[in-house]
Design an enzyme around this catalytic site. Structure first.
Site, mmCIF file in Angstrom:
data_model
loop_
_atom_site.group_PDB
_atom_site.id
_atom_site.type_symbol
_atom_site.label_atom_id
_atom_site.label_comp_id
_atom_site.label_asym_id
_atom_site.label_seq_id
_atom_site.Cartn_x
_atom_site.Cartn_y
_atom_site.Cartn_z
ATOM 1 N N HIS A 155 0.820 -1.211 0.000
ATOM 2 C CA HIS A 155 0.000 0.000 0.000
ATOM 3 C C HIS A 155 0.853 1.260 0.000
ATOM 4 C CE1 HIS A 155 -2.513 -3.210 1.789
ATOM 5 N NE2 HIS A 155 -3.443 -2.676 1.005
ATOM 6 N N GLY A 156 2.163 1.117 -0.174
ATOM 7 C CA GLY A 156 3.019 2.283 -0.354
ATOM 8 C C GLY A 156 3.395 3.023 0.905
#
Length: 273
Positions: free
Chosen positions: A238-239
């Site tokens: 999800h970064g």
């Protein structure tokens, strides 16, 4: 019942009656009389010994009377012919004398009772404590689980600037040997820029060793070491971006990477857990 001898009439030669009173606490009523003749002698001036004449002279429960034809008839008091057992061997010597007051020895007897009661309470409490301890110990971790609760790492095997991943309690454990430049950069970060403010010195015991759990605080993914915009850890799911101190700098993760308990028994060894 004994009046049968007087009322029998023509059957009197065939009757034999015997009457006796068992000696006991009460005074004997009449002496024993044995009749074995063709004629039944009867003194009309004396009351005949029968159930009616004994009424009022016997105990409240009444005498036990038995009679039969051509057999013995008896009158006895059931309470007077029972031999009371001797319980002297089971009684305390202080209370065996019936003429002596038991109050003189009450203190000693009470002391023995208190001692026995106290000993029983102590033994019962110890037994209850043992049972509870054994029961609780069955719910504790087994030996193989306790063996995995700690991990010992040799730090000399980790070169400077590298991150090594270990498995500890089923989770990835990141041990990073930081360079002096990384230490300087992380120590100079402005705390106001951090989502989860925490100084670098509060997250390490020795500045060159950074030890964190490799579990992203967003959804539990495993970040990649030596990656991301800040050169620390990067979660590609999800970064989320973490710096070299494991602090969240960018992305959806709400908190920093967890720092487990660890200690350094010597300069070349660290024990986690």
């Amino acid at each position: 019942m004994l009046s049968l001898a007087a009322r029998s009439g023509a059957f009197s030669p065939y009757l034999q009656a015997t009457s006796y009173v068992v000696a006991g606490q009460l005074k004997p009523i009449v002496p024993g009389v044995v009749v074995n003749t063709e004629k039944v002698l009867k003194d009309v001036k004396k009351p005949f010994l029968c159930r009616e004449s004994l009424s009022g002279q016997s105990p409240k429960t009444g005498p036990a009377v038995s009679a039969s034809i051509n057999g013995a008839a008896s009158v006895r008091f059931a309470h007077s012919d029972i031999r009371v057992p001797d319980f002297s061997d089971y009684r305390r010597p202080e209370v065996q004398n019936a003429n002596k007051s038991s109050q003189d020895s009450s203190d000693g007897r009470k002391g023995f009772s208190y001692l026995l009661t106290g000993a029983t309470v102590v033994v019962s409490a110890y037994a209850a404590k043992t049972v509870v301890s054994q029961f609780i110990s069955t719910m504790s971790a087994s030996a193989d689980v306790l063996a995995l609760s700690q991990i010992e790492i040799k730090l000399s095997d980790i070169p400077e600037g590298k991150n090594v991943t270990f498995k500890w309690r089923g989770k990835p454990l990141f041990v990073r040997h930081r360079t002096p430049k990384e230490i300087e950069v992380e120590a100079g970060v402005n705390m106001a820029e951090l989502r989860d403010p925490q100084h670098d010195l509060d997250r390490v015991k020795k500045p060159k060793w950074m030890i964190v759990l490799g579990v992203c605080t967003h959804l539990g993914c495993v970040p990649i070491a030596n990656a991301g915009d800040y050169g620390g850890y990067y979660c590609p799911c999800h970064g989320s971006h973490y710096d070299a101190s494991g602090r969240i700098r960018k992305g959806p993760a709400p908190a920093n990477l967890e720092v487990p308990f660890y200690e350094f028994p010597d300069e070349d060894t660290v024990i986690v857990g």
